[in-house]
Motif scaffolding. Structure first.
Motif, PDB file in Angstrom:
ATOM      1  N   LYS A   1      29.881  17.269 -21.127  1.00 31.28           N
ATOM      2  CA  LYS A   1      29.538  17.376 -19.905  1.00 31.28           C
ATOM      3  C   LYS A   1      30.018  18.549 -19.159  1.00 31.28           C
ATOM      4  O   LYS A   1      29.130  19.185 -18.369  1.00 31.28           O
TER       5      LYS A   1
ATOM      6  N   ARG B   1      26.210  -1.570 -23.812  1.00 34.80           N
ATOM      7  CA  ARG B   1      26.487  -0.827 -22.414  1.00 34.80           C
ATOM      8  C   ARG B   1      27.921  -1.155 -22.091  1.00 34.80           C
ATOM      9  O   ARG B   1      28.458  -2.071 -21.914  1.00 34.80           O
TER      10      ARG B   1
ATOM     11  N   ARG C   1      26.109  19.437 -19.834  1.00 34.60           N
ATOM     12  CA  ARG C   1      25.244  18.356 -19.957  1.00 34.60           C
ATOM     13  C   ARG C   1      24.107  18.468 -20.824  1.00 34.60           C
ATOM     14  O   ARG C   1      23.843  19.667 -21.224  1.00 34.60           O
TER      15      ARG C   1
ATOM     16  N   ASP D   1      26.282   8.937 -22.139  1.00 34.33           N
ATOM     17  CA  ASP D   1      26.303   8.938 -20.614  1.00 34.33           C
ATOM     18  C   ASP D   1      25.115   9.546 -20.017  1.00 34.33           C
ATOM     19  O   ASP D   1      25.033  10.929 -20.173  1.00 34.33           O
TER      20      ASP D   1
ATOM     21  N   HIS E   1      23.867  13.107 -14.250  1.00 36.65           N
ATOM     22  CA  HIS E   1      23.568  13.025 -12.798  1.00 36.65           C
ATOM     23  C   HIS E   1      22.863  11.876 -12.289  1.00 36.65           C
ATOM     24  O   HIS E   1      21.605  12.007 -11.667  1.00 36.65           O
ATOM     25  N   PHE E   2      23.167  10.653 -12.954  1.00 36.42           N
ATOM     26  CA  PHE E   2      22.485   9.421 -12.471  1.00 36.42           C
ATOM     27  C   PHE E   2      22.812   9.146 -11.002  1.00 36.42           C
ATOM     28  O   PHE E   2      21.686   8.483 -10.575  1.00 36.42           O
ATOM     29  N   LYS E   3      23.764   9.412 -10.391  1.00 40.28           N
ATOM     30  CA  LYS E   3      23.942   9.259  -9.042  1.00 40.28           C
ATOM     31  C   LYS E   3      22.639   9.843  -8.527  1.00 40.28           C
ATOM     32  O   LYS E   3      22.368   9.382  -7.439  1.00 40.28           O
TER      33      LYS E   3
ATOM     34  N   ASP F   1      17.467   1.523 -11.558  1.00 42.98           N
ATOM     35  CA  ASP F   1      17.691   0.281 -12.341  1.00 42.98           C
ATOM     36  C   ASP F   1      16.516   0.418 -13.531  1.00 42.98           C
ATOM     37  O   ASP F   1      16.476   0.216 -14.662  1.00 42.98           O
TER      38      ASP F   1
ATOM     39  N   ASN G   1      19.641   7.959  -8.253  1.00 45.36           N
ATOM     40  CA  ASN G   1      19.816   6.621  -7.154  1.00 45.36           C
ATOM     41  C   ASN G   1      19.831   7.075  -5.901  1.00 45.36           C
ATOM     42  O   ASN G   1      18.900   6.720  -5.003  1.00 45.36           O
TER      43      ASN G   1
ATOM     44  N   GLU H   1      26.191   3.722 -15.989  1.00 46.53           N
ATOM     45  CA  GLU H   1      25.407   4.454 -16.889  1.00 46.53           C
ATOM     46  C   GLU H   1      25.773   5.004 -18.237  1.00 46.53           C
ATOM     47  O   GLU H   1      25.577   5.997 -18.778  1.00 46.53           O
TER      48      GLU H   1
END
Ligand SMILES: Nc1nc2c(ncn2[C@@H]2O[C@H](COP(=O)(O)OP(=O)(O)OP(=O)(O)O)[C@@H](O)[C@H]2O)c(=O)[nH]1
Length: 392
Positions: A372, A299, A376, A260, A263-265, A277, A268, A303
């Motif tokens: 996590k 996938r 992380r 995973d 902190h992908f948010k 993307d 974005n 994410e």
């Protein structure tokens, strides 16, 4: 009468028209080579009509033009196949050979009339083209595609090559004699029959190839995530189940890692969804570039990804995912306003013979949760690991 040269020509013209109708219906799919194959059918229909007019129209039309057009049509089929298989097309030497063949036909029609040498020259050209198509279809490497259409093309083309070569030798060696092309002698009818009826088979073959290409595209759309190149969740699970089943007899140990992005948010939020993307696509290509052919990568959603792979033992499996983690963290992704990097956390566990993959994924997911919560950018195993082996 049924097996007279004229009726064989008529059947071939009709089947050529039907092949054109079928190939024409596939035009919207924009299959490489398709327009070559359609034009080849149209040219060969004209050529056969001209052949059938022998004795009723000038020889320039019924012999020279007809043979030239048919040979050109066959080159269109060959070049269509080259396009289809992504090979080099349009070789000038082949057009030079075609011109030489037409010149030879003119010589042995007008200067020294010899139908046997004409037939030998034409057969040699057609034998070459058929063998070239057969060789292309034989060499085509289409992993994970059904073999049937490619084998069909190979067999039909090699049969065509052998038939034309045999015809060429028979006439070149003077084993048979005839006055006109459309004589109803058994040998002539047999050779014309084999030579001409293989053409519709060739058309059926190219229709099969076109259909397989369309099926491949649809399967790809359904099985592969367009953004990241990873398998879709459904295909990942299907391939994972098949891999698990195959591993039972082989005593191979398999491991699942749920991966995973961290902190992908915030990526974005800071750079926009489009940049997010790009980071996902970049992540997908780095992972895919570092996996082995034996590993599958899917996938699961958003994410979250998964890798199912063989390893000798747990520490080796964890080390492999950790190497992946280091590669991803070290790589950079160019987006509109910045150069970004990302990290991931992963949870890993071993497959237990006979269990549903969902159970294995649930345990790996638990381990991911632990990774996590420990900060992380690390790999955690569901089994107790030495602190040394566990990464951070
Ligand atoms: N750009 C983009 N964002 C996506 C896509 N799928 C999911 N996301 C976003 O991924 C983000 C996931 O956020 P969270 O579940 O909070 O996880 P996170 O920010 O990675 O935090 P941790 O997993 O706790 O490290 C959400 O903002 C989703 O909108 C996608 O296809 N493209």
């Amino acid at each position: 009468m049924l097996f007279s040269p004229i009726s064989i020509l008529a059947v071939t013209v009709l089947s050529g028209l039907m092949s054109m109708a079928v190939l024409g219906s596939l035009r919207a799919a924009a299959i490489p080579g398709l327009t070559y194959w359609i034009s080849a059918n149209a040219l060969s229909i004209v050529a056969f009509v001209l052949f059938a007019m022998q004795g009723h129209a000038p020889r320039g039309l019924t012999i020279l033009c007809a043979n030239g057009l048919l040979a050109f049509a066959m080159l269109r089929v060959l070049n269509g196949c080259r396009l289809f298989f992504g090979r080099r097309r349009e070789q000038w030497q082949e057009y030079a050979a075609l011109a030489a063949m037409v010149f030879a036909i003119a010589y042995w029609t007008y200067v020294t009339p010899r139908i046997d040498i004409r037939i030998a020259a034409v057969s040699a050209f057609h034998a070459y083209v058929y063998f070239a198509i057969g060789w292309l279809a034989l060499r085509a490497s289409m992993p994970q595609r059904p073999k049937y259409p490619y084998r069909f093309m190979t067999v039909v083309s090699f049969l065509g090559g052998v038939g034309h070569a045999a015809r060429g030798f028979t006439y070149a060696l003077g084993l048979v004699h005839q006055q006109t092309l459309l004589e109803s002698t058994p040998v002539n009818v047999a050779f014309l029959g084999i030579g001409i009826l293989l053409l519709p088979c060739l058309s059926i073959g190219v229709v099969m190839l076109a259909h397989d290409r369309m099926a491949e595209r649809l399967e790809r759309l359904a099985n592969v995530d367009e953004l990241t190149g990873a398998l879709s969740r459904r295909e990942f699970l299907a391939q994972g189940q098949a891999m698990a089943k195959a591993s039972r007899g082989a005593a191979k140990r398999l491991f699942m890692a749920i991966v995973d992005i961290d902190h992908f948010k915030s990526i974005n939020d800071a750079h926009g969804h489009a940049s997010g993307d790009l980071v996902l696509a970049h992540f997908g290509s780095v992972v895919a570039g570092n996996l082995r052919a034996s590993d599958i990568f899917g996938r699961l959603g958003g994410e979250e990804f998964a890798v199912f792979f063989p390893a000798e033992e747990g520490n080796e499996a964890a080390a492999m995912i950790d190497r992946l983690r280091i590669c991803v963290a070290a790589s950079r992704c160019r987006v509109a306003d910045a150069e970004l990097s990302c990290t991931f956390s992963a949870g890993i566990d071993e497959y237990r013979a006979g269990e549903p993959l969902a159970e294995l994924m649930a345990r790996a997911d638990q381990a991911l949760y632990a990774a996590k919560s420990r900060g992380r950018n690390r790999v955690a195993a569901a089994w107790p690991m030495d602190r040394e082996a566990e990464s951070a």
